[in-house]
Design a protein around this motif. Structure first.
Motif, PDB file in Angstrom:
ATOM      1  N   THR A 121      50.935  41.067  24.351  1.00 54.39           N
ATOM      2  CA  THR A 121      50.872  39.700  24.457  1.00 54.39           C
ATOM      3  C   THR A 121      49.954  39.071  23.443  1.00 54.39           C
ATOM      4  OG1 THR A 121      51.422  39.656  26.909  1.00 54.39           O
ATOM      5  CG2 THR A 121      50.089  37.651  26.224  1.00 54.39           C
ATOM      6  N   LEU A 122      50.131  38.090  22.867  1.00 54.81           N
ATOM      7  CA  LEU A 122      49.257  37.405  22.057  1.00 54.81           C
ATOM      8  C   LEU A 122      48.767  36.220  22.616  1.00 54.81           C
ATOM      9  CD1 LEU A 122      48.032  37.220  19.133  1.00 54.81           C
ATOM     10  CD2 LEU A 122      50.045  35.835  18.459  1.00 54.81           C
ATOM     11  N   PHE A 123      47.263  35.835  22.458  1.00 51.71           N
ATOM     12  CA  PHE A 123      46.916  34.864  23.129  1.00 51.71           C
ATOM     13  C   PHE A 123      46.308  33.874  21.868  1.00 51.71           C
ATOM     14  CE2 PHE A 123      46.283  37.516  26.622  1.00 51.71           C
ATOM     15  CZ  PHE A 123      46.410  36.816  27.739  1.00 51.71           C
ATOM     16  N   LEU A 165      51.322  33.430  24.423  1.00 51.76           N
ATOM     17  CA  LEU A 165      50.672  32.439  25.444  1.00 51.76           C
ATOM     18  C   LEU A 165      49.538  31.509  24.551  1.00 51.76           C
ATOM     19  CD1 LEU A 165      50.326  34.787  28.509  1.00 51.76           C
ATOM     20  CD2 LEU A 165      52.149  33.045  27.648  1.00 51.76           C
ATOM     21  N   SER A 166      49.585  30.314  24.671  1.00 49.69           N
ATOM     22  CA  SER A 166      48.573  29.283  24.106  1.00 49.69           C
ATOM     23  C   SER A 166      48.047  28.494  25.058  1.00 49.69           C
ATOM     24  CB  SER A 166      49.404  28.665  22.971  1.00 49.69           C
ATOM     25  OG  SER A 166      48.414  27.806  22.352  1.00 49.69           O
ATOM     26  N   CYS A 167      46.923  28.214  25.076  1.00 48.87           N
ATOM     27  CA  CYS A 167      46.234  26.897  25.842  1.00 48.87           C
ATOM     28  C   CYS A 167      46.436  25.660  25.272  1.00 48.87           C
ATOM     29  CB  CYS A 167      44.639  27.491  25.844  1.00 48.87           C
ATOM     30  SG  CYS A 167      43.818  27.504  24.512  1.00 48.87           S
ATOM     31  N   ASN A 168      47.246  25.585  24.107  1.00 47.49           N
ATOM     32  CA  ASN A 168      47.095  24.267  23.569  1.00 47.49           C
ATOM     33  C   ASN A 168      48.662  23.878  23.469  1.00 47.49           C
ATOM     34  OD1 ASN A 168      47.552  22.763  20.624  1.00 47.49           O
ATOM     35  ND2 ASN A 168      45.655  22.449  21.335  1.00 47.49           N
ATOM     36  N   SER A 169      48.964  22.731  23.945  1.00 48.99           N
ATOM     37  CA  SER A 169      50.621  22.546  23.978  1.00 48.99           C
ATOM     38  C   SER A 169      51.319  22.259  22.573  1.00 48.99           C
ATOM     39  CB  SER A 169      50.832  21.459  24.702  1.00 48.99           C
ATOM     40  OG  SER A 169      50.170  20.199  24.530  1.00 48.99           O
ATOM     41  N   MET A 182      62.561  32.989  19.573  1.00 47.74           N
ATOM     42  CA  MET A 182      61.552  33.681  20.423  1.00 47.74           C
ATOM     43  C   MET A 182      60.960  32.415  21.638  1.00 47.74           C
ATOM     44  SD  MET A 182      58.914  35.988  17.882  1.00 47.74           S
ATOM     45  CE  MET A 182      58.054  36.270  19.233  1.00 47.74           C
ATOM     46  N   GLY A 183      61.986  31.362  21.712  1.00 51.64           N
ATOM     47  CA  GLY A 183      61.380  30.554  22.502  1.00 51.64           C
ATOM     48  C   GLY A 183      61.170  30.966  23.813  1.00 51.64           C
ATOM     49  N   ALA A 187      54.971  30.371  25.652  1.00 50.47           N
ATOM     50  CA  ALA A 187      54.508  29.646  26.847  1.00 50.47           C
ATOM     51  C   ALA A 187      53.273  28.925  26.826  1.00 50.47           C
ATOM     52  CB  ALA A 187      54.777  30.304  28.058  1.00 50.47           C
ATOM     53  N   TYR A 188      52.897  27.728  27.542  1.00 49.77           N
ATOM     54  CA  TYR A 188      51.774  27.343  27.695  1.00 49.77           C
ATOM     55  C   TYR A 188      50.931  28.013  28.743  1.00 49.77           C
ATOM     56  CZ  TYR A 188      47.907  24.125  29.111  1.00 49.77           C
ATOM     57  OH  TYR A 188      46.865  23.473  29.395  1.00 49.77           O
TER      58      TYR A 188
END
Length: 405
Positions: A121-123, A165-169, A182-183, A187-188
């Motif tokens: 997982t990449l954050f 996973l990103s905390c920025n939409s 890879m859609g 995810a957010y």
């Protein structure tokens, strides 16, 4: 049945942590990990009691982990000539730390992991598009000078991840556009705060402790405090806040700066230039417990950043009952409600001063209960607990499938 193993990769030492939201988030992933998981951290060393390149049992936040420091890193608050991420990546090359789950918080170190087996997982912690734009200070991030090289490296590495996973939409949408196949893996994710540390005081306690701080600093009891907390780095643009505070020009106001970094000298010079030495206090780096005592007594927290994801420090301020003034960057403007903070209309000292003034003069519009309500969905025990539950479900499905085959 053996426990699933999570290995976290990040260039820090949780017992001697430097300033940064990623460090805090990794610490929360350790603290709130369920007992069903075995935890490993590949980080950096700080002293001779933690020998480099050797696995060692350790305890953090009442949780046992296996810890392996790759090299000694005394202070990462100030950048060195060779970026820490480069040193960390180089130390990983040629080694294998494959496990059931692997969490990465920087792209570059995953170059070493291309052939490792397991769920990766990449954050993503920033608005990548804004971060990589060439406008502004190119020294803020090394890759900003070579955006084409960064995106070439990204395209090489990104397909190894089971999740991004990103905390920025905005970054979520950017990655989905760049990698449409890879859609379903992009995810957010909510950033989170520790509600065992950050919580509001009663109004009486808040006023009492605020007066105590004012007296400690030799200020009048009715002083209103403005707080900045974070790395003193071009990304956070603390010089903008200094100039905004000068433009604010409100009596009985005092700016507290908690943090350290490469801009510390520039900030002191700007404070002197603007004749603010009696109205600004630089507190240096502070741990979370120390910082929590400031969050719950200040009148307003200010985020002056040029680019962001969703800063944990904003959630920590809100959870402490303190309203936020922010530049129009990252997720914070989408998070704030009209009764928990203000978004500056422009990235200028005058606009920021106007926003701060509005909060200071109308505190009744930003009640503590509204700030806490805004932060509540981001509490770590809930957010991180849900992530671990999903991980465990996936692991159990894989285990059952492996046995059945």
């Amino acid at each position: 049945m053996h426990k699933p193993v999570l290995t976290i990769f990040y260039q820090f030492n949780p017992w001697h942590t430097t300033i940064g939201g990623i460090q805090t988030l990794v610490s929360l992933f350790i603290k709130y990990a369920p007992s069903e998981f075995a935890l490993r951290l590949v980080g950096t060393g700080n002293d001779r009691y933690q020998p480099n390149l050797k696995w060692q049992k350790a305890e953090f936040a009442a949780r046992e982990i296996d810890f392996l420091p790759l090299f000694t890193l005394k202070n990462d608050n100030v950048r060195s000539l060779i970026p820490t991420t480069v040193k960390y990546t180089n130390a990983l090359l040629g080694r294998c730390f494959a496990s059931d789950f692997m969490h990465f918080h920087r792209l570059e170190p995953t170059l070493a992991a291309l052939n490792w087996q397991g769920e990766k997982t990449l954050f993503i912690h920033n608005d990548i598009h804004t971060q990589m734009q060439s406008a502004g200070d190119k020294k803020a991030i090394l890759w900003r000078r070579f955006p084409a090289a960064y995106f070439a490296l990204e395209s090489l590495l990104v397909r190894q991840f089971s999740q991004i996973l990103s905390c920025n939409s905005d970054s979520v949408e950017l990655y989905r556009q760049r990698y449409p196949s890879m859609g379903d893996r992009i995810a957010y994710i909510k950033n989170s705060f520790d509600d065992e540390i950050f919580y509001p005081l009663s109004q009486q306690e808040r006023e009492t402790k605020k007066r105590e701080l004012a007296l400690t600093l030799g200020l009048v009891p009715e002083t209103r405090f403005i707080l900045f907390a974070g790395r003193l780095h071009p990304q956070k643009d603390p010089l903008l806040l200094i100039r905004a505070f000068a433009a604010l020009n409100e009596s009985h106001t005092h700016l507290l700066i908690a943090g350290d970094g490469e801009l510390a000298t520039n900030i002191r010079a700007e404070i002197n230039r603007l004749s603010l030495t009696q109205r600004v206090t630089m507190l240096g780096a502070m741990n979370q417990t120390e910082l929590s005592k400031l969050h719950c007594i200040c009148n307003v927290f200010v985020l002056s950043s040029a680019y962001e994801g969703l800063p944990l420090v904003v959630l920590e301020a809100l959870a402490s009952g303190t309203p936020v003034v922010t530049t129009r960057t990252g997720e914070t403007p989408k998070l704030l409600t009209t009764d928990s903070g203000v978004v500056c209309s422009q990235h200028t000292p005058e606009s920021m001063a106007d926003s701060i003034r509005h909060v200071l003069l109308h505190p009744e519009n930003y009640p503590s209960v509204s700030c806490v309500r805004t932060a509540r969905p981001y509490a770590a025990r809930t957010v991180i607990g849900d992530i671990y539950t999903e991980m465990l479900n996936r692991w159990e499905l894989r285990t059952v499938s492996a046995v059945g085959s």
